[in-house]
Design a protein around this motif. Structure first.
Motif, PDB file in Angstrom:
ATOM      1  N   THR A   2       0.844  -1.209   0.000  1.00  0.00           N
ATOM      2  CA  THR A   2       0.000   0.000   0.000  1.00  0.00           C
ATOM      3  C   THR A   2       0.877   1.257   0.000  1.00  0.00           C
ATOM      4  N   HIS A   3       0.257   2.411  -0.303  1.00  0.00           N
ATOM      5  CA  HIS A   3       0.992   3.690  -0.265  1.00  0.00           C
ATOM      6  C   HIS A   3       1.479   3.975   1.162  1.00  0.00           C
ATOM      7  N   GLU A   4       0.648   3.562   2.174  1.00  0.00           N
ATOM      8  CA  GLU A   4       1.029   3.796   3.576  1.00  0.00           C
ATOM      9  C   GLU A   4       2.292   3.014   3.939  1.00  0.00           C
ATOM     10  N   GLN A  28      10.486  -1.073  -6.038  1.00  0.00           N
ATOM     11  CA  GLN A  28       9.476  -1.666  -6.931  1.00  0.00           C
ATOM     12  C   GLN A  28       8.193  -0.838  -6.912  1.00  0.00           C
ATOM     13  N   HIS A  29       7.798  -0.414  -5.692  1.00  0.00           N
ATOM     14  CA  HIS A  29       6.553   0.362  -5.584  1.00  0.00           C
ATOM     15  C   HIS A  29       6.706   1.711  -6.275  1.00  0.00           C
ATOM     16  N   LEU A  30       7.846   2.351  -6.064  1.00  0.00           N
ATOM     17  CA  LEU A  30       8.064   3.677  -6.651  1.00  0.00           C
ATOM     18  C   LEU A  30       8.054   3.614  -8.180  1.00  0.00           C
ATOM     19  N   ALA A  32       6.276   1.796  -9.935  1.00  0.00           N
ATOM     20  CA  ALA A  32       4.928   1.606 -10.454  1.00  0.00           C
ATOM     21  C   ALA A  32       3.947   2.701 -10.032  1.00  0.00           C
ATOM     22  N   CYS A  33       4.321   3.551  -9.029  1.00  0.00           N
ATOM     23  CA  CYS A  33       3.345   4.491  -8.441  1.00  0.00           C
ATOM     24  C   CYS A  33       3.823   5.936  -8.574  1.00  0.00           C
ATOM     25  N   THR A  34       3.165   6.688  -9.427  1.00  0.00           N
ATOM     26  CA  THR A  34       3.565   8.089  -9.675  1.00  0.00           C
ATOM     27  C   THR A  34       3.407   8.948  -8.420  1.00  0.00           C
ATOM     28  N   GLY A  35       2.279   8.751  -7.693  1.00  0.00           N
ATOM     29  CA  GLY A  35       1.999   9.559  -6.497  1.00  0.00           C
ATOM     30  C   GLY A  35       3.112   9.418  -5.471  1.00  0.00           C
ATOM     31  N   CYS A  36       3.493   8.178  -5.174  1.00  0.00           N
ATOM     32  CA  CYS A  36       4.526   7.940  -4.174  1.00  0.00           C
ATOM     33  C   CYS A  36       5.886   8.443  -4.666  1.00  0.00           C
ATOM     34  N   ARG A  37       6.087   8.346  -5.968  1.00  0.00           N
ATOM     35  CA  ARG A  37       7.361   8.820  -6.527  1.00  0.00           C
ATOM     36  C   ARG A  37       7.486  10.335  -6.293  1.00  0.00           C
TER      37      ARG A  37
HETATM   38 ZN   LIG Z   1       2.085   4.561  -3.894  1.00  0.00          ZN
END
Ligand SMILES: [Zn+2]
Lengths: 184, 190
Positions: A2-4, A28-30, A32-37
């Motif tokens: 999750t983002h959290e 890996q998450h970053l 795939a996830c623009t928001g978290c990046r």
């Molecule tokens: Zn995220």
């Protein structure tokens, strides 16, 4: 992930506490996830700004100014305590001594009458009379103090001042000990 | 360290001279903390002086099992938090949009050509960021970044739990990152 969870791993990374396995998962998450990046780059920017900010030194003469205040602060307290203590003691002494002196003088005056001291040794009657004289003198004193003197502005102001000083004194003596809290 | 313990011991028995040595030794850490917490030099000086006077009057309460610096910075940060609470301003929050004045300030930190200018811009920006945080978040951030304190030490200084400090620091970082992003976006829109 999750983002959290990703955010929690970012915090570990900023604190230098990210294990290699966590680093891989975050990467890996970053990917795939623009928001978290975006959040991660903002977090890093803020972290760099804070970590690179200088320490501001105390201005010239600072320590001297603190020392001066330290010395100045202790005087009023010491003087105040001494003043309260001495005035309180004098007032307490006067409260006992003045009426006692008046009673003694009045008794002496009563006994110096012709029927007084000369016949004192004769018997209990005279002793009783003496006791009566003391009581009478006390009553007279009390009457003088209560009826005649209370009317005078001098006595009134003295009584008010005494009351205030005793109240202040009681406040100082009765102040509770400070509560001990570590670090405060 | 041996000197420090001796000064503390003498200060405990009312020796102001010995306490003055402690003031000299800790004036910059204490002043930097008040400056970073309060954001201006006049109030920082006043608060730093006050923090030392408080430390002197409570020196008998200092427990030598802990670092003197942590105890002193704890008194200082509590004093700053009290001052900030009296200002009754509004701080950054995760639930509300960034106030326009902060967004504008934060957006103005784009690096320029002169190194000196960039440096002071950045420093202003750091202080703007901190000034937008609510008092106890601000203290956690400053103790963490300027004093390199562990979560345990910050919790000890602020008399709370490690998890409370962790959560304050996480939220503070999140707010600052959001402020940073919002500031940049608003700058692009203008
Ligand atoms: Zn995220």
């Amino acid at each position: 992930m999750t983002h959290e969870e990703a955010f929690s791993l970012m915090m570990d990374a900023l604190d230098g506490a990210l294990a290699p396995a966590g680093a891989d998962r975050l990467e890996q998450h970053l990917a795939a996830c623009t928001g978290c990046r975006a959040e991660w780059s903002a977090l890093q920017l803020v972290d760099d700004l804070l970590a690179g900010a200088p320490t501001i030194p105390a201005p010239a003469g600072f320590a001297g100014r603190v020392s001066a205040r330290l010395v100045a602060a202790s005087w009023p307290r010491t003087l105040g305590a001494l003043f309260t203590l001495s005035v309180g003691s004098v007032a307490a002494l006067l409260t006992v001594a003045v009426p006692a002196a008046v009673v003694l003088i009045a008794t002496w005056a009563a006994l110096s009458q012709p029927a007084g001291f000369a016949q004192l040794a004769i018997g209990l009657q005279q002793l009783a009379r003496m006791g009566g004289a003391v009581l009478g003198a006390s009553r007279t004193t009390l009457r003088i103090l209560l009826v005649e003197t209370t009317g005078s502005p001098l006595f009134l102001s003295w009584a008010v001042a005494l009351g205030l000083v005793l109240a202040a004194w009681a406040h100082v003596l009765g102040r509770p000990a400070p509560v001990r809290v570590r670090g405060r | 360290m041996g000197d420090e313990q001796a000064w503390i011991g003498r200060a405990r028995s009312g020796d102001k001279e010995a306490f003055s040595r402690l003031v000299e030794a800790y004036q910059t850490p204490v002043y930097n903390l008040t400056y970073r917490m309060l954001g201006n030099s006049d109030e920082a000086e006043e608060a730093a002086q006050e923090a030392f006077l408080r430390a002197y009057s409570r020196i008998k309460q200092y427990d030598a099992a802990y670092k003197f610096s942590t105890w002193l910075l704890s008194i200082t940060s509590h004093h700053c938090i009290d001052r900030l609470r009296k200002r009754r301003l509004t701080w950054l929050s995760l639930d509300e949009p960034l106030p326009a004045q902060y967004a504008a300030h934060l957006a103005s930190g784009t690096p320029g050509p002169e190194a000196q200018a960039v440096r002071s811009e950045l420093e202003d920006r750091v202080q703007e960021l901190i000034d937008a945080l609510q008092p106890d978040y601000r203290a956690a951030v400053v103790l963490r970044y300027w004093y390199d304190m562990s979560y345990e030490e910050i919790a000890q200084a602020m008399q709370t739990t490690v998890s409370a400090i962790k959560s304050r620091l996480f939220r503070a970082r999140k707010m600052l990152a959001a402020a940073q992003t919002t500031g940049t976006e608003m700058a692009e829109m203008v």
